[in-house]
Design a protein around this motif. Structure first.
Motif, PDB file in Angstrom:
ATOM      1  N   VAL A 258       0.996  -1.103  -0.023  1.00 40.95           N
ATOM      2  CA  VAL A 258      -0.108  -0.116   0.087  1.00 40.95           C
ATOM      3  C   VAL A 258       0.808   1.237  -0.088  1.00 40.95           C
ATOM      4  O   VAL A 258       1.805   1.470   0.935  1.00 40.95           O
ATOM      5  CB  VAL A 258      -0.922  -0.108   1.085  1.00 40.95           C
ATOM      6  CG1 VAL A 258      -1.724   1.323   1.014  1.00 40.95           C
ATOM      7  CG2 VAL A 258      -1.920  -1.306   1.247  1.00 40.95           C
ATOM      8  N   ILE A 259       0.694   2.130  -1.002  1.00 42.32           N
ATOM      9  CA  ILE A 259       1.441   3.414  -1.193  1.00 42.32           C
ATOM     10  C   ILE A 259       0.502   4.694  -0.575  1.00 42.32           C
ATOM     11  O   ILE A 259      -0.541   4.765  -1.072  1.00 42.32           O
ATOM     12  CB  ILE A 259       2.140   3.631  -2.441  1.00 42.32           C
ATOM     13  CG1 ILE A 259       2.653   2.303  -3.010  1.00 42.32           C
ATOM     14  CG2 ILE A 259       2.839   4.812  -2.632  1.00 42.32           C
ATOM     15  CD1 ILE A 259       3.854   2.084  -2.132  1.00 42.32           C
ATOM     16  N   VAL A 260       1.140   5.508   0.163  1.00 43.76           N
ATOM     17  CA  VAL A 260       0.516   6.724   0.361  1.00 43.76           C
ATOM     18  C   VAL A 260       1.585   7.780   0.066  1.00 43.76           C
ATOM     19  O   VAL A 260       2.590   8.063   0.774  1.00 43.76           O
ATOM     20  CB  VAL A 260       0.280   6.839   2.025  1.00 43.76           C
ATOM     21  CG1 VAL A 260      -0.579   8.249   2.374  1.00 43.76           C
ATOM     22  CG2 VAL A 260      -0.486   5.608   2.641  1.00 43.76           C
ATOM     23  N   PRO A 261       0.902   8.639  -1.065  1.00 46.40           N
ATOM     24  CA  PRO A 261       1.782   9.817  -1.279  1.00 46.40           C
ATOM     25  C   PRO A 261       1.776  10.908  -0.148  1.00 46.40           C
ATOM     26  O   PRO A 261       0.699  11.292   0.176  1.00 46.40           O
ATOM     27  CB  PRO A 261       1.237  10.445  -2.740  1.00 46.40           C
ATOM     28  CG  PRO A 261       0.513   9.102  -3.172  1.00 46.40           C
ATOM     29  CD  PRO A 261       0.112   8.514  -1.910  1.00 46.40           C
ATOM     30  N   VAL A 262       2.692  11.565   0.369  1.00 46.81           N
ATOM     31  CA  VAL A 262       2.773  12.522   1.228  1.00 46.81           C
ATOM     32  C   VAL A 262       2.777  14.043   0.614  1.00 46.81           C
ATOM     33  O   VAL A 262       3.792  14.197  -0.067  1.00 46.81           O
ATOM     34  CB  VAL A 262       4.061  12.320   2.264  1.00 46.81           C
ATOM     35  CG1 VAL A 262       4.190  13.440   3.263  1.00 46.81           C
ATOM     36  CG2 VAL A 262       4.089  11.009   2.702  1.00 46.81           C
ATOM     37  N   PRO A 293       6.215   3.142  -6.600  1.00 46.95           N
ATOM     38  CA  PRO A 293       6.512   1.828  -7.038  1.00 46.95           C
ATOM     39  C   PRO A 293       5.484   1.117  -7.262  1.00 46.95           C
ATOM     40  O   PRO A 293       4.150   1.250  -6.939  1.00 46.95           O
ATOM     41  CB  PRO A 293       7.285   1.159  -5.608  1.00 46.95           C
ATOM     42  CG  PRO A 293       6.737   1.934  -4.613  1.00 46.95           C
ATOM     43  CD  PRO A 293       6.229   3.195  -5.264  1.00 46.95           C
ATOM     44  N   PRO A 294       5.620  -0.346  -7.739  1.00 47.06           N
ATOM     45  CA  PRO A 294       4.605  -1.197  -8.147  1.00 47.06           C
ATOM     46  C   PRO A 294       3.923  -1.426  -6.864  1.00 47.06           C
ATOM     47  O   PRO A 294       4.263  -1.576  -5.717  1.00 47.06           O
ATOM     48  CB  PRO A 294       5.248  -2.463  -8.795  1.00 47.06           C
ATOM     49  CG  PRO A 294       6.411  -1.979  -9.428  1.00 47.06           C
ATOM     50  CD  PRO A 294       6.922  -0.789  -8.513  1.00 47.06           C
ATOM     51  N   ALA A 295       2.442  -1.538  -6.711  1.00 48.01           N
ATOM     52  CA  ALA A 295       1.523  -1.832  -5.574  1.00 48.01           C
ATOM     53  C   ALA A 295       0.456  -2.184  -6.046  1.00 48.01           C
ATOM     54  O   ALA A 295       0.005  -2.268  -7.191  1.00 48.01           O
ATOM     55  CB  ALA A 295       1.661  -0.216  -4.863  1.00 48.01           C
ATOM     56  N   ASP A 296      -0.261  -2.653  -4.704  1.00 48.70           N
ATOM     57  CA  ASP A 296      -1.442  -3.081  -5.107  1.00 48.70           C
ATOM     58  C   ASP A 296      -2.735  -2.084  -4.757  1.00 48.70           C
ATOM     59  O   ASP A 296      -3.672  -2.091  -5.370  1.00 48.70           O
ATOM     60  CB  ASP A 296      -1.837  -4.217  -3.947  1.00 48.70           C
ATOM     61  CG  ASP A 296      -1.192  -5.474  -3.967  1.00 48.70           C
ATOM     62  OD1 ASP A 296      -1.318  -6.232  -5.007  1.00 48.70           O
ATOM     63  OD2 ASP A 296      -0.001  -5.347  -3.263  1.00 48.70           O
ATOM     64  N   LEU A 297      -2.339  -1.078  -3.755  1.00 50.24           N
ATOM     65  CA  LEU A 297      -3.494  -0.061  -3.514  1.00 50.24           C
ATOM     66  C   LEU A 297      -2.502   1.187  -3.048  1.00 50.24           C
ATOM     67  O   LEU A 297      -1.342   1.167  -2.847  1.00 50.24           O
ATOM     68  CB  LEU A 297      -4.155  -0.543  -2.208  1.00 50.24           C
ATOM     69  CG  LEU A 297      -5.063   0.482  -1.690  1.00 50.24           C
ATOM     70  CD1 LEU A 297      -5.999   1.090  -2.391  1.00 50.24           C
ATOM     71  CD2 LEU A 297      -5.603   0.292  -0.256  1.00 50.24           C
ATOM     72  N   ILE A 298      -3.092   2.352  -3.830  1.00 46.32           N
ATOM     73  CA  ILE A 298      -2.583   3.734  -3.826  1.00 46.32           C
ATOM     74  C   ILE A 298      -3.484   4.358  -2.842  1.00 46.32           C
ATOM     75  O   ILE A 298      -4.735   4.305  -3.424  1.00 46.32           O
ATOM     76  CB  ILE A 298      -2.252   4.626  -5.028  1.00 46.32           C
ATOM     77  CG1 ILE A 298      -0.941   3.672  -5.631  1.00 46.32           C
ATOM     78  CG2 ILE A 298      -1.643   5.946  -4.547  1.00 46.32           C
ATOM     79  CD1 ILE A 298      -0.513   4.263  -7.056  1.00 46.32           C
TER      80      ILE A 298
END
Length: 488
Positions: A258-262, A293-298
């Motif tokens: 899981v990616i969280v842009p700040v 990067p490659p992720a399942d959820l942003i």
């Protein structure tokens, strides 16, 4: 107003720096007293943070005081944090007094306003002293900031006005702990020095015998006792008040990314603490200059300045990277400001969050948002349906100035007791909601993780993790601090 009554025991925890351990120590002392059957409440006169919580009566306070109230075993109220400053620029902030937004002020304007705001601060404090047997107070930053001493309402200015005893905590893990403590005390006035009852050293690693010569020197030089030395608590998982905490448990083999842009004005990043503590989630915060990067959820988080943060998102090329992520079948979620960004248009005709005007959204959800002058503040509960034939309970809270119009007849995935929330779009790949705290209830967390592609989900109990963290702090306080020296 009348003088603060003295029947209630009080103690103020001030720090040599930000992040010295004030919030954590207050929570620990509160839990220790609550264990003893003492009716105790937390208090912080002025908090500056973009992490906030909503009280039952629809007020807004700092997230840290909500956690401290949890440690006390009570519901948070606006009187536990009568002044909350939410920065919206480098020199300005929204001023929230006793739970309600007042107006935006720049630093110079607010410095003058402090003379006025001390009255409601003392009124809130007195109300707590009348309701509880003990009130544990948290300072802000450091009391030795010379440029902030005039009209101070957060540290010694409040302590002198309310006539409360003070201890000073320093983080030895940062280095220079004796200089921090000695120098902080030296920069206080004589009356302020007199109300300092002692020092606490936080996050010590190693053999205490190696530290004892320094403790003896400090006590001889200052005439103040060291109340105790708290050890570095390995594995402590607790909400961070300000800085984003990237500490997390190691993700299992069966996990999702899981990616969280700040964003520059990211708000309520504590939304992601349940994911940070989940054994099947590899949570990554992505900052300036980094590629998603490659992720399942942003997940696009909340924002105090949605349009400017959306411009920032585009400046980092994250919009193109999100587009690519969706093209390859990934999922995207937006919370509050992030939800608004996923729509068609965000307009701010009154200049509530910056310059007035409109900004095109990312265009993934059929919604438009207008920033209004009055903020929505409420706790909510209901049900969530994201995956086929599966409806689960959901709870959360809303903090937003935007009013969003949904331009579709499609049913909302969240049914609340007083309405609906959220929308799904792009072939079920994009989900937006206004609910902060949506991951804290494990049923809703599991539903969102299943929607994002996680299988064989092992339920993670965030509330138990938070409870265990507070108990860990309280156990250390009981073992390593001499509270008898403080009258507790």
């Amino acid at each position: 107003m009348d003088k603060i009554t003295k029947t209630t025991r009080t103690l103020m925890v001030q720090g040599t720096t930000s992040d010295a351990g004030k919030s954590v120590l207050v929570a620990g002392i509160c839990r220790v007293l609550a264990r003893k059957g003492v009716r105790v409440a937390p208090f912080k006169s002025q908090n500056m943070a973009l992490n906030s919580a909503v009280t039952k009566d629809g007020g807004e306070i700092g997230r840290a005081q909500a956690v401290q109230a949890f440690a006390c075993g009570i519901d948070p109220t606006v009187h536990m944090n009568p002044v909350l400053l939410k920065p919206n620029t480098d020199i300005g902030a929204q001023v929230i007094v006793q739970g309600k937004a007042l107006e935006d002020m720049d630093a110079i304007g607010y410095n003058s306003y402090k003379k006025v705001v001390m009255k409601p601060i003392l009124e809130s404090f007195q109300q707590l002293t009348e309701e509880y047997d003990a009130v544990i107070i948290e300072g802000a930053g450091s009391p030795a900031e010379i440029n902030l001493r005039e009209n101070d309402v957060a540290n010694m200015g409040f302590a002198e006005e309310a006539d409360v005893p003070v201890i000073i905590v320093a983080d030895i893990d940062r280095g220079g702990v004796f200089a921090h403590l000695y120098g902080t005390l030296a920069l206080l006035s004589e009356s302020e020095q007199a109300r300092v009852k002692g020092f606490v050293i936080n996050r010590f690693r190693g053999d205490i015998k190696l530290l004892e010569p320094g403790l003896d020197w400090l006590e001889q030089k200052t005439g103040k006792p060291v109340i105790g030395v708290l050890p570095y608590l390995h594995g402590l998982m607790l909400e961070a008040e300000d800085a984003i905490d990237v500490q997390q448990i190691d993700a299992e083999v069966n996990s999702i990314t899981v990616i969280v842009p700040v964003f520059p004005r990211i708000s309520n990043h504590t939304d992601f603490d349940p994911l940070r503590m989940h054994p099947q989630v590899n949570l990554q915060f992505i900052g300036k200059g980094q590629t998603i990067p490659p992720a399942d959820l942003i997940i696009l988080p909340g924002s105090k300045s949605v349009r400017s943060d959306l411009d920032y998102l585009r400046s980092q090329n994250w919009d193109k990277q999100i587009q690519r992520h969706l093209r390859f079948g990934g999922k995207v979620m937006g919370i509050c400001g992030g939800y608004q960004m996923l729509g068609e248009l965000i307009s701010d005709p009154y200049g509530i969050e910056g310059e007035s005007g409109s900004t095109q959204g990312l265009g993934y959800l059929p919604i438009t948002t207008e920033i209004k002058q009055h903020k929505q503040l409420k706790q909510v509960s209901g049900s969530l349906t994201l995956t086929a034939n599966n409806t689960v309970a959901v709870t959360g809270y809303e903090i937003h100035a935007g009013v969003t119009a949904v331009e579709t007849e499609q049913g909302a995935p969240i049914k609340l007791t007083d309405g609906e929330d959220g929308i799904l779009g792009v072939g079920n790949q994009v989900f937006g909601t206004y609910l902060h705290g949506i991951f804290e209830q494990h049923s809703a967390c599991n539903e969102i993780l299943a929607w994002a592609g996680l299988t064989d989900i092992r339920t993670s109990d965030f509330q138990k993790t938070k409870e265990d963290g507070i108990n860990m702090i309280a156990d250390a306080v009981e073992q390593y601090l001499d509270l008898n020296k403080l009258g507790f």
